[in-house]
Design a protein around this motif. Sequence first.
Motif, short mmCIF file in Angstrom:
data_model
loop_
_atom_site.label_atom_id
_atom_site.label_comp_id
_atom_site.label_asym_id
_atom_site.label_seq_id
_atom_site.Cartn_x
_atom_site.Cartn_y
_atom_site.Cartn_z
N HIS A 40 0.89 -1.29 -0.03
CA HIS A 40 0.05 0.11 0.17
C HIS A 40 0.73 1.36 0.01
O HIS A 40 0.46 2.29 -0.36
N GLY A 41 2.23 1.19 0.63
CA GLY A 41 3.08 2.31 0.57
C GLY A 41 2.34 3.70 1.28
O GLY A 41 2.89 4.60 0.76
N THR A 42 1.77 3.61 1.99
CA THR A 42 1.07 4.77 2.81
C THR A 42 1.51 4.82 4.15
O THR A 42 1.80 3.73 4.83
N SER A 43 1.55 5.91 4.94
CA SER A 43 1.98 6.05 6.31
C SER A 43 0.73 5.85 7.33
O SER A 43 1.02 5.65 8.35
N PHE A 44 -0.25 5.92 6.55
CA PHE A 44 -1.60 5.84 7.51
C PHE A 44 -1.81 4.42 7.67
O PHE A 44 -2.41 4.05 9.20
N TYR A 45 -1.83 3.36 6.81
CA TYR A 45 -2.37 2.03 6.83
C TYR A 45 -1.11 1.20 7.81
O TYR A 45 0.09 1.78 7.41
N PRO A 46 -1.38 0.11 8.51
CA PRO A 46 -0.48 -0.62 9.12
C PRO A 46 0.35 -1.36 8.39
O PRO A 46 0.05 -1.69 7.17
N ASN A 47 1.61 -1.86 8.61
CA ASN A 47 2.14 -2.85 8.00
C ASN A 47 1.96 -4.40 8.30
O ASN A 47 2.32 -4.74 9.45
N SER A 48 0.85 -4.62 7.67
CA SER A 48 0.26 -6.27 7.73
C SER A 48 -0.20 -6.80 6.43
O SER A 48 -0.45 -5.77 5.71
N THR A 49 -0.13 -7.89 6.45
CA THR A 49 -0.88 -8.72 5.24
C THR A 49 -2.13 -9.32 5.69
O THR A 49 -2.81 -10.15 4.90
N LYS A 50 -2.53 -9.05 7.09
CA LYS A 50 -4.00 -9.50 7.39
C LYS A 50 -4.83 -8.38 7.51
O LYS A 50 -4.96 -7.11 8.07
N LEU A 51 -6.02 -8.59 6.69
CA LEU A 51 -6.89 -7.33 6.56
C LEU A 51 -7.68 -6.96 8.03
O LEU A 51 -7.81 -5.81 8.28
N GLU A 52 -7.58 -8.11 8.85
CA GLU A 52 -8.32 -7.55 10.32
C GLU A 52 -7.42 -6.72 10.79
O GLU A 52 -8.06 -6.07 11.99
N ASP A 53 -6.32 -6.55 10.73
CA ASP A 53 -5.36 -5.58 11.38
C ASP A 53 -5.44 -3.96 10.79
O ASP A 53 -5.12 -2.98 11.46
N PHE A 54 -6.12 -4.00 9.74
CA PHE A 54 -6.60 -2.75 9.04
C PHE A 54 -7.63 -1.97 9.77
O PHE A 54 -8.78 -2.70 10.00
N PRO A 55 -7.67 -0.70 10.12
CA PRO A 55 -8.79 -0.27 10.66
C PRO A 55 -10.28 -0.07 9.73
O PRO A 55 -9.87 0.21 8.43
N ILE A 56 -11.33 -0.24 10.11
CA ILE A 56 -12.55 0.17 9.29
C ILE A 56 -12.69 1.84 9.33
O ILE A 56 -12.61 2.53 10.25
N ILE A 57 -12.65 2.23 8.02
CA ILE A 57 -12.53 3.69 7.89
C ILE A 57 -13.80 4.28 7.02
O ILE A 57 -14.55 3.22 6.51
N ASN A 58 -14.23 5.61 7.25
CA ASN A 58 -15.19 6.20 6.30
C ASN A 58 -14.78 7.54 5.57
O ASN A 58 -13.66 7.71 5.67
N LYS A 59 -15.82 8.01 4.87
CA LYS A 59 -15.56 8.98 4.07
C LYS A 59 -14.69 10.15 5.00
O LYS A 59 -13.57 10.80 4.32
#
Length: 416
Positions: A40-59
Amino acid sequence: MKMFRKLAIVKEFLSVKDFKTKEQLKRYQAERIKERLSTHGTSFYPNSTKLEDFPIINKKIFMENFETINTMGIKKDEAFKIALASEDSRDFSNKIGSISVGLSSGTSGSRGLFLVSEEERVRWAGYILKRMLPKPLLQAHKIAFFLRANSNLYESVNSKLIKFNFYDLIIQIEEHIEKLNSTQPTILIAPAQVLRLLALSSDLKIYPQKIISVAEVLEEEDEVIISNRFSQKVHQIYQCTEGFLAHTCSEGNLHLNEDRVYIEKEWIDKKSSRFSPIITDFFRSTQPVIRYRLDDILVEEQEPCVCGSVFTRLKKIEGRCDDILNIKDIKNRPYLLFPDFVRRAIIGASDKVEEYAVVHGEEGLAIYLQPLELQDEVEASLQKLYIEQNILPLTHSYRVYKSKDLTFKRRRVQQL
Ligand SMILES: [Zn+2]
């Protein structure tokens, strides 16, 4: 550059394939998700390959973190400035480097900014053509596309076989009818309310092979008018700035584009199969879209489709979560009334209802009706709905329906 672009669209077009089994699709999705998360190359998302480690976000979260979610170092102010200037001048060719900037035409609240690279545009174009062009492929087509804003995404498709004509919704419909008559498009793409207006026009003399509704909920009563007028099914594209999410198959049924996006379901009401989609796009990289919750109400259809697609079938796209009416039942407990129930009560009141809109505010329901003389019928129908659903009756005020500019997205039922 242009030649390269066309070849790339063709390449994408040819690479879109159908899946024979759900397992095959699941394997493909697992691979794509892993690749998306690890690059993903962003500083916002975590470094993980597991989807559940990523926050659910909205607009809101997405826009607040615009600068750490986009991978091109584009500043929010700069992007807004370009997008607004394009809207003013109706010239949508402005870019930041090779990145196009657009404003999302959200129906409520804050406007979203979206960034699309050349490569992403090409992918989008190839995919949409593969999914939506009438079979047999490789016929020449003239596509009439009605849009609130031309995000210059669409013009990337012009070629010998396919010609795109853009119709700006800010211009009066009468002018468009003239142009449509002289152009004779084979494919007509427009928001539902525009398709409806065109279907009701006696001056319009076109014979499209395919009609596609975009950008707004296609309601049953409009679908009937449009399909009768043009003697064919009305197809749908469910797309927003966050991605191209669903399309209708040859049978005219909606399927999620599960080879482009992974969709988690946040249930609103499991009993009636209503959910909000949480989307993870496999290919967006300028502005990665990962576990992004959309404020839409989708209704899943359990029956498999005769077209044989393994993609999840939708019964319909019902509207926005914002439009669910928060009211009370007869025991004074909170109750969620889906906009579709209100819509059906009003339409079902009389076959003479031409236009309507309902706004739920503190004072109850403001009901805008055309013709206004039908208010007794509508009142009786709504009272019947309240009894059937065991809900406390709301106060109603009736007003004359006034049509808005076509550049507004239509919302029949709305909660303030
Ligand atoms: Zn199907």
